[in-house]
Design a protein around this motif. Structure first.
Motif, PDB file in Angstrom:
ATOM      1  N   THR A  17      53.547 -40.884 -71.425  1.00  0.00           N
ATOM      2  CA  THR A  17      52.008 -40.475 -71.911  1.00  0.00           C
ATOM      3  C   THR A  17      51.681 -41.812 -72.496  1.00  0.00           C
ATOM      4  OG1 THR A  17      52.021 -38.863 -70.133  1.00  0.00           O
ATOM      5  CG2 THR A  17      49.822 -39.145 -71.299  1.00  0.00           C
ATOM      6  N   HIS A  18      52.225 -40.395 -73.999  1.00  0.00           N
ATOM      7  CA  HIS A  18      51.766 -41.685 -75.346  1.00  0.00           C
ATOM      8  C   HIS A  18      51.821 -42.864 -75.813  1.00  0.00           C
ATOM      9  CE1 HIS A  18      52.380 -42.578 -79.643  1.00  0.00           C
ATOM     10  NE2 HIS A  18      51.181 -41.265 -79.741  1.00  0.00           N
ATOM     11  N   THR A  19      53.066 -43.372 -74.599  1.00  0.00           N
ATOM     12  CA  THR A  19      53.151 -44.850 -74.592  1.00  0.00           C
ATOM     13  C   THR A  19      52.162 -45.552 -73.861  1.00  0.00           C
ATOM     14  OG1 THR A  19      55.552 -44.651 -75.864  1.00  0.00           O
ATOM     15  CG2 THR A  19      54.574 -46.187 -74.606  1.00  0.00           C
ATOM     16  N   ALA A  20      52.187 -45.107 -73.245  1.00  0.00           N
ATOM     17  CA  ALA A  20      50.601 -45.379 -72.088  1.00  0.00           C
ATOM     18  C   ALA A  20      49.815 -45.544 -72.419  1.00  0.00           C
ATOM     19  CB  ALA A  20      50.993 -44.928 -70.631  1.00  0.00           C
ATOM     20  N   LEU A  21      48.849 -44.484 -72.950  1.00  0.00           N
ATOM     21  CA  LEU A  21      48.176 -43.865 -74.042  1.00  0.00           C
ATOM     22  C   LEU A  21      47.513 -45.198 -74.419  1.00  0.00           C
ATOM     23  CD1 LEU A  21      47.241 -40.155 -74.098  1.00  0.00           C
ATOM     24  CD2 LEU A  21      45.592 -42.104 -71.978  1.00  0.00           C
ATOM     25  N   ARG A  22      48.607 -45.385 -75.646  1.00  0.00           N
ATOM     26  CA  ARG A  22      48.481 -45.935 -77.171  1.00  0.00           C
ATOM     27  C   ARG A  22      48.728 -47.672 -76.526  1.00  0.00           C
ATOM     28  NH1 ARG A  22      51.351 -46.015 -81.856  1.00  0.00           N
ATOM     29  NH2 ARG A  22      51.382 -47.773 -82.986  1.00  0.00           N
ATOM     30  N   ALA A  23      48.808 -48.376 -74.806  1.00  0.00           N
ATOM     31  CA  ALA A  23      48.898 -49.644 -74.434  1.00  0.00           C
ATOM     32  C   ALA A  23      47.453 -49.052 -74.067  1.00  0.00           C
ATOM     33  CB  ALA A  23      49.733 -49.362 -73.541  1.00  0.00           C
ATOM     34  N   GLU A  24      47.125 -48.747 -73.236  1.00  0.00           N
ATOM     35  CA  GLU A  24      45.425 -48.253 -72.725  1.00  0.00           C
ATOM     36  C   GLU A  24      44.288 -48.630 -73.778  1.00  0.00           C
ATOM     37  OE1 GLU A  24      42.490 -48.330 -69.411  1.00  0.00           O
ATOM     38  OE2 GLU A  24      44.263 -48.822 -70.016  1.00  0.00           O
ATOM     39  N   LEU A  25      44.795 -47.855 -74.895  1.00  0.00           N
ATOM     40  CA  LEU A  25      43.293 -47.903 -76.253  1.00  0.00           C
ATOM     41  C   LEU A  25      43.744 -49.251 -77.232  1.00  0.00           C
ATOM     42  CD1 LEU A  25      41.307 -46.113 -78.248  1.00  0.00           C
ATOM     43  CD2 LEU A  25      43.614 -45.839 -79.461  1.00  0.00           C
ATOM     44  N   GLY A  26      44.783 -49.933 -77.238  1.00  0.00           N
ATOM     45  CA  GLY A  26      44.795 -51.152 -77.818  1.00  0.00           C
ATOM     46  C   GLY A  26      43.905 -52.368 -76.283  1.00  0.00           C
ATOM     47  N   THR A  27      44.433 -51.766 -75.599  1.00  0.00           N
ATOM     48  CA  THR A  27      44.196 -53.114 -74.557  1.00  0.00           C
ATOM     49  C   THR A  27      42.005 -53.145 -74.904  1.00  0.00           C
ATOM     50  OG1 THR A  27      45.344 -53.404 -72.772  1.00  0.00           O
ATOM     51  CG2 THR A  27      43.384 -54.235 -71.679  1.00  0.00           C
ATOM     52  N   LEU A  28      41.803 -51.766 -74.403  1.00  0.00           N
ATOM     53  CA  LEU A  28      40.169 -51.512 -74.380  1.00  0.00           C
ATOM     54  C   LEU A  28      39.556 -51.642 -75.734  1.00  0.00           C
ATOM     55  CD1 LEU A  28      39.963 -47.922 -73.082  1.00  0.00           C
ATOM     56  CD2 LEU A  28      39.431 -49.899 -72.041  1.00  0.00           C
ATOM     57  N   ALA A  29      40.342 -52.256 -77.095  1.00  0.00           N
ATOM     58  CA  ALA A  29      39.622 -51.689 -77.644  1.00  0.00           C
ATOM     59  C   ALA A  29      39.989 -53.641 -78.448  1.00  0.00           C
ATOM     60  CB  ALA A  29      40.573 -50.999 -79.201  1.00  0.00           C
ATOM     61  N   VAL A  30      40.881 -54.025 -77.611  1.00  0.00           N
ATOM     62  CA  VAL A  30      40.827 -55.903 -77.747  1.00  0.00           C
ATOM     63  C   VAL A  30      39.476 -56.281 -76.954  1.00  0.00           C
ATOM     64  CG1 VAL A  30      42.065 -57.810 -77.678  1.00  0.00           C
ATOM     65  CG2 VAL A  30      43.191 -55.541 -78.653  1.00  0.00           C
ATOM     66  N   ASP A  31      39.146 -55.132 -75.728  1.00  0.00           N
ATOM     67  CA  ASP A  31      38.357 -56.189 -75.378  1.00  0.00           C
ATOM     68  C   ASP A  31      37.322 -55.746 -75.588  1.00  0.00           C
ATOM     69  OD1 ASP A  31      40.214 -57.186 -72.625  1.00  0.00           O
ATOM     70  OD2 ASP A  31      39.841 -55.116 -71.648  1.00  0.00           O
ATOM     71  N   LEU A  32      37.108 -54.781 -75.976  1.00  0.00           N
ATOM     72  CA  LEU A  32      35.203 -54.592 -76.820  1.00  0.00           C
ATOM     73  C   LEU A  32      35.249 -55.342 -78.484  1.00  0.00           C
ATOM     74  CD1 LEU A  32      33.031 -52.692 -77.344  1.00  0.00           C
ATOM     75  CD2 LEU A  32      34.483 -51.217 -78.312  1.00  0.00           C
ATOM     76  N   ALA A  33      36.337 -55.647 -78.675  1.00  0.00           N
ATOM     77  CA  ALA A  33      36.284 -56.890 -80.137  1.00  0.00           C
ATOM     78  C   ALA A  33      35.891 -57.786 -79.555  1.00  0.00           C
ATOM     79  CB  ALA A  33      37.374 -56.897 -80.877  1.00  0.00           C
ATOM     80  N   SER A  34      36.443 -57.756 -78.194  1.00  0.00           N
ATOM     81  CA  SER A  34      36.118 -59.690 -77.884  1.00  0.00           C
ATOM     82  C   SER A  34      34.644 -59.334 -77.741  1.00  0.00           C
ATOM     83  CB  SER A  34      37.125 -59.498 -76.430  1.00  0.00           C
ATOM     84  OG  SER A  34      38.357 -59.951 -76.589  1.00  0.00           O
ATOM     85  N   ARG A  35      34.253 -58.830 -76.652  1.00  0.00           N
ATOM     86  CA  ARG A  35      32.892 -59.323 -76.143  1.00  0.00           C
ATOM     87  C   ARG A  35      32.183 -58.489 -77.543  1.00  0.00           C
ATOM     88  NH1 ARG A  35      33.153 -54.441 -71.438  1.00  0.00           N
ATOM     89  NH2 ARG A  35      34.159 -55.261 -70.049  1.00  0.00           N
ATOM     90  N   ILE A  36      32.373 -58.055 -78.750  1.00  0.00           N
ATOM     91  CA  ILE A  36      31.656 -58.058 -79.485  1.00  0.00           C
ATOM     92  C   ILE A  36      31.464 -59.464 -80.607  1.00  0.00           C
ATOM     93  CG2 ILE A  36      31.114 -57.353 -82.592  1.00  0.00           C
ATOM     94  CD1 ILE A  36      31.823 -54.218 -81.063  1.00  0.00           C
TER      95      ILE A  36
END
Length: 66
Positions: A17-36
């Protein structure tokens, strides 16, 4: 013996679960940064490295405060 097996399963599931959440957080952060930034952050290796370093730093800071 059953308690030991259950605890091992809980630990394994927690790690997954920790690994999956870490990957999901990374994906969301990169998507947000791309938008910004208004540009794509398409280099997968660089993106993963950046996200991993950022999360490691956050975990280190969190562990230092506990």
């Amino acid at each position: 013996r059953l308690v030991e097996i259950a605890q091992a399963q809980i630990t394994a599931e927690t790690d997954r679960t920790h690994t999956a959440l870490r990957a999901e957080l990374g994906t969301l952060a990169v998507d947000l940064a791309s938008r910004i930034l208004g540009e794509s952050l398409a280099d997968e290796a660089r993106r993963r490295g950046t996200v991993d370093r950022f999360l490691d730093e956050l975990e280190s800071r969190s562990a230092g405060r506990s």
